[in-house]
Design a protein around this motif. Structure first.
Motif, short mmCIF file in Angstrom:
data_model
loop_
_atom_site.label_atom_id
_atom_site.label_comp_id
_atom_site.label_asym_id
_atom_site.label_seq_id
_atom_site.Cartn_x
_atom_site.Cartn_y
_atom_site.Cartn_z
N THR A 166 4.30 -16.70 3.86
CA THR A 166 3.35 -15.77 4.75
C THR A 166 3.96 -14.54 5.14
OG1 THR A 166 2.44 -17.66 5.69
CG2 THR A 166 2.46 -15.82 7.24
N VAL A 167 3.30 -13.30 5.19
CA VAL A 167 3.90 -12.00 5.25
C VAL A 167 3.54 -11.63 6.94
CG1 VAL A 167 3.70 -9.70 4.67
CG2 VAL A 167 3.79 -11.49 2.85
N HIS A 168 4.62 -11.14 7.51
CA HIS A 168 4.50 -10.88 8.74
C HIS A 168 4.66 -9.33 9.14
CE1 HIS A 168 5.22 -15.21 9.87
NE2 HIS A 168 5.78 -15.08 9.04
N CYS A 169 3.57 -8.60 9.56
CA CYS A 169 3.55 -7.37 9.94
C CYS A 169 3.61 -6.98 11.20
CB CYS A 169 2.18 -6.77 9.46
SG CYS A 169 1.64 -7.00 7.77
N ARG A 170 4.26 -5.63 11.57
CA ARG A 170 4.48 -5.20 12.71
C ARG A 170 3.63 -5.38 13.74
NH1 ARG A 170 9.30 -3.28 14.32
NH2 ARG A 170 9.88 -2.87 12.36
N ASP A 171 2.15 -5.24 13.16
CA ASP A 171 1.11 -4.97 14.24
C ASP A 171 0.61 -6.41 14.62
OD1 ASP A 171 -0.08 -5.93 11.99
OD2 ASP A 171 -1.77 -4.30 11.70
N GLY A 172 1.39 -7.25 14.18
CA GLY A 172 1.05 -8.79 14.67
C GLY A 172 0.26 -9.61 13.67
N SER A 173 -0.47 -8.97 12.67
CA SER A 173 -1.12 -9.45 11.67
C SER A 173 -0.42 -10.37 10.76
CB SER A 173 -1.86 -8.65 10.77
OG SER A 173 -1.12 -7.43 10.21
N LEU A 187 -5.06 -16.60 -0.42
CA LEU A 187 -4.95 -15.66 -1.49
C LEU A 187 -3.96 -16.43 -2.42
CD1 LEU A 187 -4.20 -12.74 0.79
CD2 LEU A 187 -5.92 -12.61 -0.67
N ASP A 188 -4.20 -15.90 -3.73
CA ASP A 188 -3.29 -16.32 -4.89
C ASP A 188 -1.78 -15.40 -4.77
OD1 ASP A 188 -4.80 -18.11 -6.21
OD2 ASP A 188 -5.88 -16.52 -7.05
N VAL A 189 -1.98 -14.19 -4.31
CA VAL A 189 -0.71 -13.32 -4.43
C VAL A 189 -1.01 -12.28 -3.25
CG1 VAL A 189 0.60 -11.65 -5.77
CG2 VAL A 189 -0.47 -13.47 -6.97
N ILE A 190 -0.06 -11.98 -2.46
CA ILE A 190 0.13 -10.69 -1.78
C ILE A 190 1.08 -9.73 -2.21
CG2 ILE A 190 0.74 -9.73 0.78
CD1 ILE A 190 0.09 -12.45 1.66
N VAL A 191 0.61 -8.48 -2.50
CA VAL A 191 1.48 -7.54 -3.07
C VAL A 191 2.04 -6.60 -1.89
CG1 VAL A 191 1.86 -5.46 -4.69
CG2 VAL A 191 0.56 -7.56 -5.37
N LEU A 192 3.35 -6.36 -1.94
CA LEU A 192 3.96 -5.51 -0.89
C LEU A 192 4.15 -4.20 -1.48
CD1 LEU A 192 6.11 -8.13 1.19
CD2 LEU A 192 3.63 -7.72 1.23
N GLY A 193 3.43 -3.15 -0.92
CA GLY A 193 3.44 -1.68 -1.38
C GLY A 193 2.60 -1.30 -2.26
N ALA A 194 2.02 -0.11 -2.15
CA ALA A 194 0.95 0.30 -2.70
C ALA A 194 1.36 1.72 -3.83
CB ALA A 194 -0.47 0.56 -1.97
N GLY A 195 2.44 1.46 -3.93
CA GLY A 195 3.08 2.31 -5.17
C GLY A 195 2.48 2.16 -6.39
N ALA A 196 3.28 2.91 -7.50
CA ALA A 196 2.54 2.60 -8.85
C ALA A 196 2.99 1.09 -9.22
CB ALA A 196 3.59 3.59 -9.83
N SER A 197 4.06 0.59 -9.20
CA SER A 197 4.18 -0.72 -9.34
C SER A 197 3.49 -1.81 -8.63
CB SER A 197 5.76 -1.01 -9.10
OG SER A 197 6.33 -2.35 -9.47
N GLY A 198 3.21 -1.63 -7.55
CA GLY A 198 2.50 -2.94 -6.70
C GLY A 198 1.09 -2.62 -7.15
N LEU A 199 0.38 -1.32 -7.34
CA LEU A 199 -0.86 -1.27 -7.81
C LEU A 199 -1.21 -1.88 -8.99
CD1 LEU A 199 -1.82 2.29 -6.22
CD2 LEU A 199 -2.42 0.00 -5.47
N GLN A 200 -0.10 -1.36 -10.04
CA GLN A 200 -0.15 -1.92 -11.49
C GLN A 200 -0.18 -3.49 -11.49
OE1 GLN A 200 -1.11 -0.60 -14.10
NE2 GLN A 200 0.20 -0.95 -15.97
N ALA A 201 0.76 -4.06 -10.72
CA ALA A 201 0.93 -5.66 -10.71
C ALA A 201 -0.57 -6.21 -10.15
CB ALA A 201 2.19 -5.91 -9.73
N ALA A 202 -1.01 -5.74 -9.19
CA ALA A 202 -2.19 -6.09 -8.58
C ALA A 202 -3.43 -6.01 -9.51
CB ALA A 202 -2.55 -5.41 -7.27
#
Length: 479
Positions: free
Chosen positions: A276-283, A35-50
Motif C-alpha cells: 500500500t502506498v500512502h500519500c501526503r493528501d491522505g489517499s 491493481l497489479d502494479v503501482i508505479v511511483l514517479g511519472a518520469g521516463a523510467s516510470g512511464l516506460q515501466a508502466a
C-alpha cells in the motif's frame, strides 16, 4: 534485454485520469479489482515501466508528486526556444529513446550542430577574457606542459579519455573494477596535476560532485566508455521539436491506467499479499507490487515498512545528487556584434558557464542564453534566492562584457537541488560507492521494486532510465 519491438500499442490512450471526490466515495463503497502494479514517479523510467507492463495485460496506476509528468525532463515552454532544464538530447545509440519517441508520436530533430556553431567559447578568469592561444601562454596556467592548450572545461574529460584504465566500460560494476573506485582527485594527481590545476580544471565547474575529492574516478571512466559508444553509433544529437517535455506527455497519454498528479508519497507498507502506498493528501493505493522510480534523494524521506536493509538502505540514505542550477536569459539586442567576442563564456565567477541557445527558426537565431552553475557555485546560487541570483549573474556578465549592459534580461531561475521532488539533478557515486553499493541498489525489497537512471548499469541518461524500466518490468513479470 527485452525486445521492445515485440510489443504493440494496444488500445487508444485514455489520457490523464483523476479521482474526484464522488468517485473516491464510490470506490470505497465498492472496491475495484486490485491493481497489479503501482508505479511511483511519472518520469521516463516510470512511464516506460508502466507501458511495458500494460502491454502484458497488467492493471497499472502511476502516482506522481509533481503537478506534471516528465521527472528530470523539464522544458520551459513559456520561454523562447523552449529551453531545457533537464534532459537535452539523445545520441544515435539511444535505441530505446528513439523507440519511445516514435511511440509517443513526437518529432525528433538534430540539434548537435547548433552547439558547434559560432566562435568557440572564451575563457574568463578573474574577469579577464582569454582565447585558447592566450590561455596556453598565460603565466598563471597551472596545467602540465602537454596540456597547456587544453581549456579548463575540457581537462578532466580529456584526461579520462586518454588515460582511462577501465578496459571494458560495461564491466564498471564488476568486483574486478573495485580497485579503480578511488577519488577522482587521486586519479588527477597521478596524471601530474597540482591542487590549483585540479581546482581550475574540475572544482570550478565539476561534471560530477562538488570537488574532485567527493566523486569516484570509476564513475567518470564508466561515463567515458558510454559516451564513446554513443559516438561510435553515430554523430547526431536528437531532441524533440518544440520541447522534450512532449516526449513524457506523449508517453503518459499512451497509458490505459491513470496517471495521478499531485500524489506525493510518504510511506510504502507491505504485507504478504500486497503493498500500500500512502500519500501526503491522505489517499492510499494498494497493489500486488510497487515499482519505485523515485530518486534516492527523495526516497529517503519515504517510510518503507518493512524497512530496507544493508547496502541498499545505505545507498538510499547516502547516494548524492548533482547540484545544478541555471538562469535563462534573453537578449534585447545582439551585443555580440558590438564587441565581436564569442557568445559562450566559461567563467570562474558568479556567471558560471554561459551557453548560447540556438533554437529559433534557424540556427543563426539566438533565442537566449543559459548560465549554468555546477557543484559549489550551484550551492551558492541556491542559498541566495532567485532575485539575488538574477542580479549577481547579470551584473557579473556586464562587468566582464560592457556591451551587454541593459541588453540581457534574466527570465527564469531553475535549481535542481531546490526542486523538492529531486533535490539535485543526476545521481553520482562517491569513492567506494560503486564497489560497495551499486550492485545492491536495485534489488527487490519484498513487494517493492526499483528503477530509475540511478539503478541502470548499462547506460546513462534517458537511455539508462529506459534500460532500468525494462529490467524492473521483467522482474515484476517473472515474480
Amino acid at each position: 534485454m527485452i525486445d521492445r519491438r515485440k510489443f504493440t500499442l494496444g488500445a487508444a490512450a485514455f489520457g490523464f485520469g483523476a479521482l474526484a471526490g464522488p468517485l473516491e466515495a464510490k470506490v470505497r463503497r465498492k472496491p475495484a479489482r486490485m491493481l497489479d502494479v503501482i508505479v511511483l514517479g511519472a518520469g521516463a523510467s516510470g512511464l516506460q515501466a508502466a507501458w511495458i507492463l500494460e502491454q502484458q495485460g497488467l492493471k497499472v496506476k502511476v502516482l506522481e508528486g509533481r503537478g506534471r509528468v516528465g521527472g528530470r525532463i523539464a522544458t520551459l515552454m513559456d520561454q523562447p526556444g523552449y529551453p531545457e532544464m533537464g534532459f537535452n538530447s539523445m545520441a544515435d545509440g539511444y535505441g530505446r529513446g528513439f523507440d519511445a519517441a516514435e511511440r509517443a508520436g513526437v518529432e525528433l530533430v538534430e540539434v548537435g550542430a547548433r552547439y558547434r556553431l559560432g566562435k568557440p567559447p572564451m575563457l574568463w578568469l578573474n574577469g579577464k577574457s582569454m582565447t585558447r592561444e592566450d590561455w596556453a601562454k598565460f603565466p598563471g596556467n597551472p596545467f602540465p606542459d602537454a596540456l597547456k592548450t587544453t581549456m579548463p572545461g575540457e581537462l578532466v574529460a580529456k584526461l579520462i579519455g586518454q588515460k582511462n584504465p577501465l578496459a571494458d566500460w560495461t564491466a564498471w560494476n564488476d568486483p574486478a573494477s573495485a580497485k579503480l573506485d578511488i577519488p577522482l582527485r587521486d586519479f588527477l594527481k597521478a596524471q601530474g596535476l597540482t591542487d590549483e590545476a585540479i581546482r581550475i580544471g574540475n572544482d570550478v565547474s565539476p561534471y560530477y560532485g562538488t570537488t574532485a575529492a567527493d566523486v569516484s574516478a570509476l564513475m567518470l571512466e564508466y561515463n567515458d566508455g558510454f559516451v564513446k559508444a554513443q559516438f561510435a553509433a553515430g554523430p547526431r544529437s536528437m531532441a524533440v521539436k518544440g520541447g522534450n517535455i512532449q516526449l513524457a506527455e506523449g508517453m503518459a497519454k499512451l497509458l490505459k491506467g491513470d496517471v495521478l498528479l499531485g500524489k506525493e508519497v510518504i510511506a510504502i507498507t507491505s504485507s504478504a499479499a500486497s503493498a500500500t502506498v500512502h500519500c501526503r493528501d491522505g489517499s492510499q493505493f494498494t497493489a500486488r507490487k510497487v515499482i519505485c522510480s523515485l530518486p534516492f534523494s527523495t526516497l529517503r524521506k519515504v517510510k518503507i515498512l518493512p524497512g530496507l536493509k544493508g547496502p541498499q538502505a545505505q545507498a538510499v540514505a547516502s547516494l548524492p545528487y548533482q547540484p545544478l542550477s541555471m538562469v535563462f536569459l534573453t537578449a534585447t539586442a545582439p551585443f555580440w556584434d558590438e564587441d565581436g567576442l564569442a557568445l559562450g563564456m566559461w567563467t570562474d565567477g558568479m556567471a558560471g558557464n554561459l551557453m548560447p541557445q540556438r533554437f529559433g527558426s534557424s540556427p543563426d537565431e539566438i533565442t537566449g542564453f543559459i548560465a549554468q552553475a555546477r557543484g559549489g557555485l550551484a550551492n551558492t546560487w541556491d542559498a541566495m534566492g532567485r532575485d539575488a541570483v538574477f542580479t549577481a549573474v547579470t551584473g557579473a556578465i556586464e562587468t566582464m562584457r560592457p556591451s551587454t549592459k541593459g541588453k540581457l534580461r534574466a527570465a527564469e531561475f531553475f535549481s535542481w537541488k531546490n526542486e523538492g521532488f529531486n533535490l539535485g539533478d543526476w545521481a553520482y557515486f562517491g569513492p567506494g560507492h560503486i564497489s560497495g553499493l551499486v550492485n545492491h541498489m536495485a534489488k527487490p525489497a519484498g513487494r517493492v521494486h526499483f528503477c530509475g537512471e540511478h539503478t541502470a548499469t548499462g547506460a546513462r541518461g534517458l537511455e539508462g532510465a529506459f534500460e532500468s524500466a525494462e529490467r524492473v518490468a521483467l522482474e515484476v513479470l517473472g515474480a
